[in-house]
Write a protein that holds these residues in place. Structure first.
Motif, PDB file in Angstrom:
ATOM      1  N   LEU A  88     -18.601   6.878  29.575  1.00 35.82           N
ATOM      2  CA  LEU A  88     -18.086   5.520  29.452  1.00 35.82           C
ATOM      3  C   LEU A  88     -16.656   5.505  28.931  1.00 35.82           C
ATOM      4  N   GLY A  89     -15.970   6.646  29.046  1.00 31.69           N
ATOM      5  CA  GLY A  89     -14.582   6.741  28.591  1.00 31.69           C
ATOM      6  C   GLY A  89     -14.483   7.513  27.289  1.00 31.69           C
ATOM      7  N   SER A  90     -13.364   8.261  27.130  1.00 31.74           N
ATOM      8  CA  SER A  90     -13.174   9.043  25.911  1.00 31.74           C
ATOM      9  C   SER A  90     -13.086   8.180  24.670  1.00 31.74           C
ATOM     10  N   ASP A  91     -12.748   6.885  24.841  1.00 32.30           N
ATOM     11  CA  ASP A  91     -12.646   6.005  23.683  1.00 32.30           C
ATOM     12  C   ASP A  91     -13.979   5.357  23.314  1.00 32.30           C
ATOM     13  N   ALA A  92     -15.043   5.661  24.040  1.00 31.84           N
ATOM     14  CA  ALA A  92     -16.364   5.177  23.625  1.00 31.84           C
ATOM     15  C   ALA A  92     -16.680   5.740  22.241  1.00 31.84           C
ATOM     16  N   GLY A 186     -20.548  -0.279  28.848  1.00 33.61           N
ATOM     17  CA  GLY A 186     -21.207   0.017  30.102  1.00 33.61           C
ATOM     18  C   GLY A 186     -22.591   0.588  29.865  1.00 33.61           C
ATOM     19  N   GLY A 187     -23.105   1.332  30.814  1.00 29.80           N
ATOM     20  CA  GLY A 187     -24.445   1.894  30.676  1.00 29.80           C
ATOM     21  C   GLY A 187     -24.884   2.526  31.967  1.00 29.80           C
ATOM     22  N   ILE A 188     -26.178   2.409  32.303  1.00 28.76           N
ATOM     23  CA  ILE A 188     -26.687   2.991  33.541  1.00 28.76           C
ATOM     24  C   ILE A 188     -27.565   1.976  34.268  1.00 28.76           C
ATOM     25  N   ASP A 189     -27.649   2.184  35.567  1.00 29.73           N
ATOM     26  CA  ASP A 189     -28.562   1.409  36.403  1.00 29.73           C
ATOM     27  C   ASP A 189     -29.686   2.320  36.868  1.00 29.73           C
ATOM     28  N   GLU A 242     -14.943  -0.152  32.542  1.00 27.39           N
ATOM     29  CA  GLU A 242     -13.756   0.164  33.329  1.00 27.39           C
ATOM     30  C   GLU A 242     -14.188   0.947  34.562  1.00 27.39           C
ATOM     31  N   SER A 243     -13.539   0.669  35.691  1.00 22.69           N
ATOM     32  CA  SER A 243     -13.947   1.361  36.911  1.00 22.69           C
ATOM     33  C   SER A 243     -13.621   2.850  36.849  1.00 22.69           C
ATOM     34  N   LEU A 266      -6.956  32.877  30.354  1.00 20.47           N
ATOM     35  CA  LEU A 266      -8.065  31.946  30.172  1.00 20.47           C
ATOM     36  C   LEU A 266      -7.608  30.885  29.188  1.00 20.47           C
ATOM     37  N   VAL A 267      -7.575  29.641  29.644  1.00 22.38           N
ATOM     38  CA  VAL A 267      -7.156  28.512  28.815  1.00 22.38           C
ATOM     39  C   VAL A 267      -8.386  27.661  28.518  1.00 22.38           C
ATOM     40  N   ILE A 268      -8.627  27.390  27.249  1.00 23.47           N
ATOM     41  CA  ILE A 268      -9.783  26.595  26.817  1.00 23.47           C
ATOM     42  C   ILE A 268      -9.271  25.410  26.013  1.00 23.47           C
ATOM     43  N   TYR A 269      -9.835  24.240  26.258  1.00 23.56           N
ATOM     44  CA  TYR A 269      -9.353  23.054  25.562  1.00 23.56           C
ATOM     45  C   TYR A 269     -10.475  22.025  25.448  1.00 23.56           C
ATOM     46  N   GLU A 270     -10.249  21.031  24.595  1.00 25.26           N
ATOM     47  CA  GLU A 270     -11.239  19.994  24.342  1.00 25.26           C
ATOM     48  C   GLU A 270     -11.195  18.923  25.429  1.00 25.26           C
ATOM     49  N   GLU A 271     -12.367  18.438  25.790  1.00 23.12           N
ATOM     50  CA  GLU A 271     -12.498  17.268  26.654  1.00 23.12           C
ATOM     51  C   GLU A 271     -13.377  16.264  25.922  1.00 23.12           C
ATOM     52  N   ARG A 272     -12.805  15.130  25.585  1.00 18.40           N
ATOM     53  CA  ARG A 272     -13.535  14.139  24.785  1.00 18.40           C
ATOM     54  C   ARG A 272     -14.430  13.300  25.688  1.00 18.40           C
ATOM     55  N   PHE A 273     -15.739  13.524  25.569  1.00 16.78           N
ATOM     56  CA  PHE A 273     -16.697  12.733  26.336  1.00 16.78           C
ATOM     57  C   PHE A 273     -16.893  11.371  25.681  1.00 16.78           C
ATOM     58  N   SER A 274     -16.904  11.361  24.354  1.00 16.14           N
ATOM     59  CA  SER A 274     -16.958  10.121  23.573  1.00 16.14           C
ATOM     60  C   SER A 274     -16.493  10.466  22.169  1.00 16.14           C
TER      61      SER A 274
END
Length: 755
Positions: A88-92, A186-189, A242-243, A266-274
Motif C-alpha cells: 500500500l506504499g512505502s509510507d503506509a 487501501g486493502g484487498i479484494d 493510490e494507483s 553485489l549491491v544490497i539495499y533496503e526496500e521499504r514495504f511499509s
C-alpha cells in the motif's frame, strides 16, 4: 595518455525502478568511454525502470515457510495457511496482512477431516498444500493471487462448505462483487467464487462473512451431480488508495567478486514495504553495468535494515548481515545469510546475536584471505550503556565460534562500529573502530581482531563521530591502516589518521588539506586497494540544507598522508544524497585502483545510485603552499605530483577540482611569489619570475567531465628562455592556470626539491 579517474552513473541501469539513467552532471556531456584517455570501455545499457517488479520472487528463509513477492503484494504459505500482504506504499504506517487458514470442510453439515499441517510445495508459480481430501492451491501472478480448492472426489452428499478463519486489522465488507478488506490506505479484494467441474460446467458459488470467517458454499444440487474433480476459484487482488504507490529504497552496501562473469559487484539495499516492514533487495552487477542476478535477501514480514555485505575470496561466497526485528516484536537481532558469487540462492537466515531483550543494531561485516567472515555490531544494554560485539562466520554463513565482547564499560555508549577486510594473508588482522560517548563527549576507539583489544584513537576535547576504517595495507609495509571520522570544530571536518597497531603515525584534517572546510563534512567512508585509499563523505550546505557527496583519493607515502586527487563531486543534485558506501574491487580479487560507490538519493521517491571510480596513482611529491581561490564549483582547485623527483627524469603534474570541460596548462618557476587576481583572474599567481609555461603541443589540456588533467614533463627541458634543466638540490615551484567560463583561475602552488 595517462588514465583519468572514471566515474559512471549506474542509476536505473543498476538498482531499482529509478528515473532513466543520467550522466553525472545533467548539463555536461558524458565522456567517450572508448577514448584512450579514459582507458576503459564502460557502457551503460538501458534498462526497463519496472524491471524489479517484472517477475515473481520466492524464498524459504527458515527452510519451511514459503514466501512469494509480486508487484503489488507479498504472501506466505505454510501449515498455518496463507497470508496475503498488500503493498500500500512505502509510507503506509505498517503492514495490513490478511491471514487465511482452512478451518473446516463439511458436506451436508458433517465435518470431513483434512490435513491441517500440510507443507507448501511450489511448482513454477503454483503453490500447493495437500490437505488430504482436497488440494489448497494458489496461482500467483504479479498483481493477483488466484486461490483454488481442488476437490478430487465426492466425499458425501449435501451442501459443500469450506470455512476459512481470517485474521486481519482491515475491515471486511461483503457486497455483490465479493468481499472487500479495507484500511486507510487501501486493502484487498476477495472476488466472487466460481465453481467448475471436470466437464467445464460452472456455476457461481456463495460467500458468507461473519466478521471472523469466510464460508464458501457449493450447493448440493451441483456437488451431488458434478463430474469430479471440481474447482472452487476466488481471486485476491490488492486495492491501493493510490494507483501506483511509491516504493522507497535506501541504505545500500556493496562488495566485489572476481568470480562473477568478468568481475562484478553485489549491491544490497533496503526496500521499504511499509513503516513496519523493510525488505532487503540485492543485485549482482557486472563491470559493464548489466545485472547478472537479482533477488531478495529478505521479503518476509520481518523488518530487516542496515545491510552490510562482504565477499570471501577463497570460497567465492558473499555474506550479508542486517538488523532484524521479528514481526510483532520490539527487539532487534543480527541476522546473516550467504550465497555463492555465481548463483542467487541464499542460505537459511541465521541469528548471530542473542535472542534476548537487548537490542542488537548497526552490524558490519568483513572478509579476507582466509575462510572466515568477521561480524561486529552494537548491543544496547541500557540507554547509556552500549557495547561492541563480534563473532565469526564460516563460508556457509553459519556461526563459527561464540560471541566476543569488545567493550564492557557500564558508563560508555559504544556505537556505530565498522570493520575492515583483511587484504594480507600474512597478517590476518581486521581493524575495528567505533564511536564512544562518555559524559556528553564523543571519542573514537578501536581494536584489531582477533587479538588486540580496545584502545583510544581520538579522545580530544571536541566531539568526534561516525568513524570508518581501511584494511591494513600490504603495499606500503609496516601494517599501516587509516581511520577516518568527523570532528567538530564549530562545523564538522573530515579527519584522517594513519596508524600502525594502536599508534598514530600521521594525522591530517582532510577538509583543511583540500581548502574546503566551509560547512559540515561528515559520515566519511573509506576503502583501500592495498596501495591507496578512497575516502567519501557527506557535505551539508547550511544555506540550502542540502546534502551532497564527494570523493577524495589519498595515498600514504612513507609515513605521510597526501591527496592524490582533490575531492571529486560524486552526487550533487538538488535532492539530498547520503548513505554512501564504497567497495574496493581489489578486496574481492579484482584490479587495484577501481572502486564502486553507491548511495541513496532521497526526494519524493528514495532511490539508489552507483558509480565506478578509478583512482589515480599516488600524487604526493612536494609541499603545497599559497591557498587557491574558489572557482565556479564552489571550491578551489589543487595541484599534485607523482613519478620521479630525480633531476632529469619525468615528473607527472596533475590538477584537480576544476570546473568541467575547461582548458588550461601548467606553469613553473624556481621562485615563489604572490600576485592576487593577475590580469583580472579570479585566483592567485603563486610563482616568481621568470616563469615557464607548459603550453606546447599536447600540453594545453582539457579538464573533462571530472574537472582534472595531468601531464608528463621532462625535467631536462623546462620551457624557460633558453630551455633549462633541473639540477639536483634545486627547489622548483609549480602551479596550473585554467579557464573558468568567462574567467580564469589558478590552483594552489607546489614546491618540490629535486634529488
Amino acid at each position: 595518455m595517462k588514465k583519468q579517474a572514471v566515474l559512471w552513473t549506474l542509476a536505473s541501469a543498476i538498482l531499482s525502478p529509478f528515473a532513466a539513467a543520467q550522466s553525472l552532471a545533467a548539463d555536461v556531456e558524458r565522456p567517450d568511454f572508448d577514448s584512450p584517455e579514459i582507458g576503459r570501455t564502460l557502457p551503460e545499457p538501458p534498462i526497463d525502470v519496472d524491471e524489479i517488479r517484472s517477475r515473481m520472487y520466492y524464498d524459504r528463509p527458515d527452510g519451511e515457510t514459503l514466501w512469494a513477492r509480486g508487484k503489488t503484494y507479498k504472501a506466505s504459505f505454510g501449515n498455518e495457511g496463507a497470508t496475503y500482504v498488500p503493498f500500500l506504499g512505502s509510507d503506509a504506517p505498517q503492514n495490513y496482512p490478511v491471514r487465511m487458514k482452512l478451518e473446516e470442510v463439511s458436506v451436508g453439515g458433517v465435518t470431513i477431516a483434512h490435513d491441517s499441517g500440510a507443507r507448501a510445495e511450489r511448482s513454477g508459480d503454483r503453490v500447493t498444500l495437500d490437505r488430504g481430501i482436497l488440494n489448497e492451491m494458489y496461482e500467483l501472478e504479479l498483481e493477483q493471487v488466484e486461490q483454488l480448492f481442488v476437490i478430487p472426489a465426492q466425499v458425501g452428499y449435501g451442501d459443500l462448505e469450506l470455512r476459512l478463519d481470517v485474521d486481519t486489522e482491515l475491515e471486511g465488507a461483503l457486497d455483490a462483487s465479493g468481499l472487500h478488506f479495507r484500511g486507510p490506505q487501501g486493502g484487498i479484494d476477495y472476488g466472487t467464487v466460481t465453481i467448475i467441474d471436470a466437464h467445464g460446467t460452472s456455476i457461481p458459488g456463495t460467500i458468507a462473512w461473519d466478521g471472523d470467517d469466510i464460508t464458501i458454499g457449493v450447493p448440493a444440487s451441483f456437488a451431488n451431480s458434478a463430474s469430479y474433480p471440481i474447482l472452487v476459484d476466488p481471486i485476491l487482488t490488492t486495492f491501493p488508495v493510490e494507483s501506483l504507490p511509491n516504493t522507497d529504497f535506501s541504505d545500500p552496501d556493496a562488495a566485489y567478486s572476481d568470480a562473477l562473469v568478468g568481475g562484478g559487484y553485489l549491491v544490497i539495499y533496503e526496500e521499504r514495504f511499509s513503516g513496519g516492514d523493510i525488505d532487503l533487495y540485492s543485485r549482482a552487477v557486472l563491470e559493464n553495468g548489466s545485472a547478472f542476478s537479482q533477488g531478495y535477501v529478505d521479503m518476509t514480514d520481518d523488518h530487516w535494515s542496515d545491510p552490510a555485505v562482504a565477499h570471501l575470496n577463497s570460497f567465492n561466497r558473499f555474506m550479508c548481515v542486517a538488523t532484524m526485528r521479528p514481526a510483532g516484536t520490539s527487539f532487534n537481532v543480527i541476522m546473516g545469510r550467504g550465497r555463492t558469487a555465481t548463483t542467487n540462492s541464499w542460505s537459511s537466515a541465521v541469528p548471530f546475536s542473542l535472542l534476548d531483550t537487548n537490542d542488537d543494531i548497526h552490524p558490519d561485516i568483513a572478509a579476507g584471505t582466509g575462510f572466515l567472515f568477521r561480524i561486529v555490531w552494537e548491543e544496547e544494554v541500557t540507554s547509556d550503556n552500549h557495547n561492541i560485539m563480534a563473532r565469526t562466520a564460516n563460508s556457509g554463513a553459519s556461526p563459527f565460534a561464540g560471541i566476543q565482547q569488545l567493550t564492557n564499560s557500564a558508563n560508555a555508549k559504544d556505537t556505530y562500529p565498522h570493520i575492515a577486510d583483511d587484504l594480507d594473508a600474512a597478517s590476518a588482522e581486521y581493524p575495528v573502530v567505533w564511536q564512544r560517548r562518555v559524559n556528553g563527549n564523543n571519542d573514537i576507539y578501536g581494536a584489531i581482531l582477533p587479538s588486540i583489544g580496545e584502545f583510544p584513537i581520538d579522545t580530544g576535547i571536541t566531539s568526534q563521530i561516525r568513524p570508518d576504517v581501511s584494511p591494513i595495507t600490504e603495499g606500503v609495509g609496516n601494517g599501516y591502516y587509516v581511520v577516518t571520522y568527523a570532528q567538530d570544530f564549530g562545523d564538522f571536518d573530515v579527519m584522517m589518521r594513519a596508524m600502525t597497531v594502536n599508534q598514530t603515525i600521521d594525522l591530517v584534517n582532510l577538509s583543511v588539506m583540500e581548502n574546503a572546510f566551509t560547512f559540515h563534512q561528515y559520515n566519511p567512508r573509506i576503502a583501500s586497494d592495498g596501495d591507496r585509499f578512497l575516502i567519501g563523505y557527506t557535505y551539508l550546505n547550511e544555506i540550502t540544507s542540502n546534502t551532497n557527496l564527494y570523493l577524495t583519493s589519498v595515498s600514504l607515502v612513507g609515513t605521510e598522508l597526501c591527496i592524490s586527487e582533490r575531492r571529486v563531486p560524486l552526487a550533487w543534485s538538488v535532492s539530498p544524497e547520503e548513505d554512501l558506501a564504497i567497495a574496493s574491487q581489489y578486496a574481492g580479487g579484482g584490479d587495484r585502483q577501481r572502486f564502486l560507490t553507491t548511495w541513496g538519493k532521497y526526494d519524493t521517491d528514495s532511490d539508489i545510485f552507483a558509480a565506478v571510480y578509478e583512482s589515480p596513482e599516488a600524487l604526493c611529491h612536494g609541499d603545497n603552499y599559497c591557498d587557491a581561490e574558489a572557482n565556479s564549483t564552489g571550491s578551489p582547485a589543487m595541484i599534485a605530483a607523482r613519478g620521479s623527483i630525480d633531476a632529469g627524469q619525468i615528473l607527472t603534474l596533475a590538477a584537480s577540482g576544476m570546473p568541467a570541460n575547461q582548458f588550461g596548462y601548467f606553469i613553473a618557476s624556481r621562485n615563489s611569489g604572490f600576485i592576487a587576481n593577475p590580469g583580472g583572474s579570479e585566483g592567485n599567481f603563486c610563482l616568481g619570475s621568470p616563469s615557464a609555461r607548459f603550453n606546447g603541443q599536447g600540453q594545453v589540456l582539457n579538464s573533462g567531465l571530472l574537472g582534472r588533467f595531468e601531464v608528463d614533463i621532462d625535467t631536462d627541458v623546462i620551457p624557460l628562455t633558453p630551455p633549462t634543466a633541473v639540477v639536483a638540490g634545486e627547489l622548483w615551484h609549480f602551479q596550473a592556470w585554467y579557464r573558468d567560463g568567462q574567467q580564469s583561475n589558478f590552483t594552489d602552488g607546489l614546491a618540490i626539491t629535486f634529488e
